[in-house]
Scaffold this active site. Structure first.
Site, short mmCIF file in Angstrom:
data_model
loop_
_atom_site.label_atom_id
_atom_site.label_comp_id
_atom_site.label_asym_id
_atom_site.label_seq_id
_atom_site.Cartn_x
_atom_site.Cartn_y
_atom_site.Cartn_z
N HIS A 1 0.83 -1.21 0.00
CA HIS A 1 0.00 0.00 0.00
C HIS A 1 0.86 1.26 0.00
CE1 HIS A 1 -4.10 1.43 0.14
NE2 HIS A 1 -3.77 2.34 1.02
N TYR B 1 -1.65 14.04 1.71
CA TYR B 1 -0.40 13.94 0.96
C TYR B 1 0.34 15.28 0.89
CZ TYR B 1 -2.02 9.33 -0.34
OH TYR B 1 -2.46 8.03 -0.28
#
Length: 309
Positions: free
Chosen positions: A255, A290
């Protein structure tokens, strides 16, 4: 369904069936929710002195739910704040189902506050580490060439297209040769279009050219050693083995390659809305994590490079 004719266990089974067939949750998620539900009902039976009916669950108090969470927080295997929060979310989901389907409301549940959970940031690997993971399978002398090509193709899909493991393994033989754009169905049956880089297409083609099986159009594209569909567990074990050989941290997981896809795009100037669409996030707030990762990376680079860092 009438609440008076159902036991609490029957109601739990009906909720899990709803999650499986109407919400189409993954088997792993269903197993987790079933475990949470069974422990919750077992606590109520002990606390109240006997089996409960579905109707009885409407009288659950905030104090009872808090006592159950306190029990889960202690013992031989205490839950952390994040797991407790997930437990409470599952209990809320179960009671919401009882309210909608059986008209059994639990007003006291609104008084229960979950533990504060510090948001965790995605933990991507660097570009060099990602490249190492993609190329390392072919350096394994114990792997058949077609298996090494398969593992590289799967990992290239995770990093090059930002796919989840389940999404990569859901590809069929009919999906290859890979088109310029893949239609991917992800969580919650949400469909998105993902561009396919030439390197991803080449890696998948190399695997198909070497693999020894006859694969029907509707069968899984990626096959295990004996010809069955490749499992997510194999991909996880492969990355665990590769990161050991490359000296990478435990955070280098399959992941993490999806996280790296997003972080590296952001670092190259891609906008958040585009990354959200590529990843299939329902909420932009999920994608915004992010930006914190990229900011942390830039700050670390600045601290190392600046003469007064």
């Amino acid at each position: 369904m009438a609440a008076g004719s159902l036991t609490a266990q029957n109601a739990l089974a009906a909720w899990l069936e709803h999650l499986a067939h109407e919400r189409r949750l993954s088997p792993r998620t269903l197993e987790a929710y079933g475990h949470i539900g069974r422990l919750y009902l077992a606590f109520l039976e002990r606390h109240r002195g006997g089996p409960q009916s579905a109707a009885d669950l409407g009288s659950v108090t905030a104090a009872e739910v808090r006592a159950h969470l306190a029990e889960r927080r202690s013992g031989d295997r205490p839950l952390n704040a994040r797991s407790l929060s997930q437990t409470l979310a599952a209990i809320r989901g179960f009671h919401a189902f009882l309210d909608r389907r059986l008209d059994v409301a639990t007003p006291q549940l609104a008084l229960v506050r979950g533990p504060k959970v510090k948001p965790s940031l995605p933990r991507p690997v660097s570009e060099d580490q990602a490249k190492g993971l993609l190329h390392e399978p072919e350096a394994d002398p114990d792997m058949e060439p077609w298996e090494a090509a398969r593992d590289r193709a799967v990992l290239t899909l995770l990093y090059g297209c930002g796919l989840r493991i389940s999404e990569a393994l859901s590809l069929k033989r009919s999906d290859s040769p890979l088109p310029d754009t893949l239609r991917i169905t992800g969580k919650g049956d949400k469909t998105r279009m993902v561009p396919v880089l030439p390197q991803v297409r080449e890696a998948t083609h190399a695997y198909l050219a070497k693999q020894p099986f006859v694969i029907d159009a509707d069968q899984a594209l990626f096959r295990a050693r004996r010809g069955g569909p490749l499992s997510a567990r194999h991909v996880q074990a492969t990355v665990q083995r590769l990161r050991g050989r490359l000296g990478l941290p435990a955070s280098a997981t399959p992941h993490a390659l999806r996280h790296s896809f997003a972080t590296h795009l952001l670092g190259a100037g891609a906008d958040l809305r585009s990354i959200q669409e590529l990843l299939g996030h329902a909420s932009l707030s999920t994608t915004q994590k992010y930006t914190q990762v990229d900011a942390a990376r830039l700050l670390a680079a600045y601290s190392q490079a600046h003469p007064r860092g």
